[in-house]
Scaffold this motif. Structure first.
Motif, short mmCIF file in Angstrom:
data_model
loop_
_atom_site.label_atom_id
_atom_site.label_comp_id
_atom_site.label_asym_id
_atom_site.label_seq_id
_atom_site.Cartn_x
_atom_site.Cartn_y
_atom_site.Cartn_z
N ILE A 73 7.29 0.28 -8.03
CA ILE A 73 6.52 -0.74 -8.59
C ILE A 73 7.35 -0.94 -9.98
N LYS A 74 7.81 -0.08 -10.68
CA LYS A 74 8.45 -0.32 -12.03
C LYS A 74 9.72 -0.97 -11.69
N GLU A 75 10.53 -0.49 -10.95
CA GLU A 75 11.81 -1.18 -10.26
C GLU A 75 11.68 -2.37 -9.93
N ALA A 76 10.78 -2.66 -9.29
CA ALA A 76 10.20 -4.22 -8.57
C ALA A 76 10.14 -5.24 -9.89
N VAL A 77 9.40 -4.73 -10.84
CA VAL A 77 8.93 -5.81 -11.72
C VAL A 77 10.11 -5.92 -12.65
N PRO A 113 0.86 -1.24 -0.09
CA PRO A 113 0.04 -0.10 0.11
C PRO A 113 0.72 1.20 -0.07
N GLU A 114 2.05 1.27 0.51
CA GLU A 114 2.79 2.57 0.36
C GLU A 114 3.73 2.57 -0.74
N SER A 115 3.63 1.67 -1.58
CA SER A 115 4.58 1.71 -2.64
C SER A 115 4.03 2.57 -3.96
N ASN A 116 5.03 3.30 -4.54
CA ASN A 116 4.69 4.42 -5.57
C ASN A 116 5.15 3.63 -6.92
N LYS A 117 4.79 4.24 -7.93
CA LYS A 117 5.10 3.78 -9.33
C LYS A 117 6.28 3.66 -9.54
#
Length: 99
Positions: free
Chosen positions: A41-45, A34-38
């Protein structure tokens, strides 16, 4: 904000009829922290899946649903959902391959 590592950002994939149809357009849906930003998320994927390049990320905060059990009324937990659009030359994500 808490110190969130890239492997803590993506919680699980969303497997619904609508999300499976969007995979033909290289759009993948995940439940995320819930505290992640775009950017997170891009870096994680891109780090978790080899050969994947993210074009854009759409996020939405989902409110908890009202639930009732007898006289007790409550709500389920809030969640955050991300739809990740991959570039045209990007590799597909393998966890969805057999579905």
């Amino acid at each position: 904000m808490a110190n969130i590592q890239y492997y803590d950002v993506i919680l699980k994939p969303v497997v619904t009829e609508k999300s499976m149809n969007a995979m033909s357009e290289k759009k993948y849906t995940f439940l995320v922290h819930p505290e992640s930003n775009k950017a997170m998320i891009k870096e994680a994927v891109e780090k978790m899946f080899d050969g994947v390049k993210v074009a854009k990320v759409n996020t939405m905060n989902m409110e908890g649903k009202s639930k009732r059990r007898g006289a007790v009324v409550g709500k389920t937990a809030k969640t955050k959902k991300a739809i990740v659009q991959l570039t045209a030359d990007s590799a597909d994500i393998e966890i969805f391959a057999g579905l």
